[in-house]
Write an enzyme that holds these catalytic residues in place. Structure first.
Site: not given
Ligand code: UD1
Ligand code: UDP
Length: 372
Positions: A99, A121, A135, A212, A214, A245
């Site tokens: 998603d 999924e 999502e 984490h 939004r 995160h």
């Molecule tokens: C995204 C997904 C969410 C998922 C989550 C898992 C969308 C809209 N959201 O949310 O569905 O549950 O990932 O974690 O697709 N960033 C870093 N390094 C990283 C990752 C993120 O610096 O490795 C920072 C960046 O500044 C980025 C911000 O996090 O701009 C947000 O990342 P983004 O993928 O836009 O949204 P998430 O809230 O992580």
């Molecule tokens: N996870 C990980 N390291 C962490 C936190 C979470 O490997 O420090 C794993 C967790 O076991 C799960 C996935 O990351 O498999 C969840 O990712 P996230 O919470 O970013 O996204 P969501 O599940 O909400 O889409």
């Protein structure tokens, strides 16, 4: 490789990588399939952590992540980037997962290129288009675009059928997260070394926390973090371990509200192996993550979900996941109840696994070979 079908997997964030890794590895080894991996790198560091553990080497890396990226920018970059890779590779099908915005935009790129799209999924719904945001809409739209729908549960399949999706395109496979979890949970791990070495699993009750989403940024996150602080202050045998995160907005809120609180440990995101080991030694998990609602029940760990709704009702029905909402007082009360009432705790701490038997990837590969 004459006659082999080319299947291109596209993902970009940590959870997609973890859940697609066992599938990509199986596709890589499958006779009659040429597997191509394209990562968007919507996440950079957190994606690379997951790729490393599963030893996946992308054929294409679109490297799109930007600080504070907007949904529109992510959508546009993924759409254009995946379009280019599809043009070059001309796969027989692409696979997307879940998603995220990568999921939706990659599925759209596949549709525009008249390439078959498989959605892994598929069919999870809250039925509230604004929550989780974006999502719920991403997953719904990916479902509209997909040709094959790999639904983890019968309930997910029913959701798709109610939306008019053709029954013969929806397959109940279980969730690939269980394939990944079983793989990793069985790996040896030395708690006396590395990032978990300082945690007192023997002397204290450890609560693992992640947050984490939004829709939780801002007021909800303030309430959630305040509740976590309350819990740490109220129970002096509890230690909170929170791998924060990489999103700067989340890190900022965690620093402001939790840094320095007694027995609260803020750490960087963990690799999947130590994270699974942390969950398996924790007494309780507090999270707004989707994936952890699927993993923790399989590990027999109670989960308080700090959200108002969930698209994963199966674990709630099985009794291991409880929706705690996003109010400080509710979260504190429910956590305190579990930490003081042994029977209430025992009722939740039962291994239940409504999400599959660890063979979801095998089923998906077999269906793909049959249908493409
Ligand atoms: C995204 C997904 C969410 C998922 C989550 C898992 C969308 C809209 N959201 O949310 O569905 O549950 O990932 O974690 O697709 N960033 C870093 N390094 C990283 C990752 C993120 O610096 O490795 C920072 C960046 O500044 C980025 C911000 O996090 O701009 C947000 O990342 P983004 O993928 O836009 O949204 P998430 O809230 O992580
Ligand atoms: N996870 C990980 N390291 C962490 C936190 C979470 O490997 O420090 C794993 C967790 O076991 C799960 C996935 O990351 O498999 C969840 O990712 P996230 O919470 O970013 O996204 P969501 O599940 O909400 O889409």
């Amino acid at each position: 490789m004459g006659g082999a079908k080319k299947i291109m997997t596209v993902f970009g964030t940590r959870p997609e990588a973890i859940k697609m890794a066992p599938l990509v590895r199986m596709l890589d080894e499958e006779e009659g399939i040429k597997s191509v991996l394209c990562v968007t790198a919507q996440h950079r560091e957190m994606l690379d952590q997951a790729l490393g553990l599963f030893r996946l080497k992308p054929d294409y890396d679109l490297n799109i992540m930007r600080p504070s990226q907007t949904l529109g920018a992510v959508t546009a970059c993924v759409l254009a980037g995946v379009e280019g890779v599809i043009e070059r590779e001309r796969p027989d099908a692409i696979l997307v997962h879940g998603d995220t915005t990568t999921t939706f935009a990659a599925a759209l790129a596949g549709f525009y290129a008249k390439c078959k799209v498989g959605h892994v999924e598929a069919g999870l719904r809250t039925h509230d288009r604004h929550s989780p945001f974006p999502e719920e809409m991403n997953r719904t739209l990916a479902g509209r675009l997909a040709d094959f729908h790999f639904a983890p549960t019968q309930g997910n399949r029913d959701n798709l059928l109610r939306e008019g999706v053709a029954a013969d395109s929806v397959f109940v496979t279980g969730n690939t997260v269980i394939d990944a979890l079983l793989d990793v949970a069985g790996m040896p791990y030395d708690f006396s070394e590395g990032c978990l070495a300082d945690i007192d699993f023997e002397g204290r009750r450890v609560i693992a926390v992640t947050c984490h989403r939004r829709e939780n940024l801002g007021r909800n996150m303030t309430a959630i973090f305040s509740a976590i602080r309350d819990i740490a202050e109220a129970f002096d045998d509890v230690e909170i371990v929170y791998p924060v995160h990489m999103n700067p907005k989340v890190r900022c809120a965690a620093d402001r509200l939790l840094r320095g609180a007694p027995r609260v440990r803020l750490i960087d995101p963990l690799d999947y192996l130590p994270f699974v080991k942390l969950m398996s030694r924790a007494c309780l998990i507090i999270t707004d993550s989707g994936g952890m609602q699927e993993e923790a029940p399989a590990l027999g760990k109670p989960v308080l979900v700090v959200r108002k709704e969930t698209e994963r009702p199966e674990a709630v029905e099985a009794g291991t996941v409880r929706l705690a909402g996003v109010k400080r007082e509710d979260i504190r009360r429910i956590a305190s109840e579990l930490l003081t009432d042994g029977e209430a705790y025992a009722r939740m701490a039962r291994a239940a696994n409504p999400y599959g038997d660890g063979n979801a990837c095998r089923r998906i590969v077999d269906i793909l070979k049959d249908r493409i």
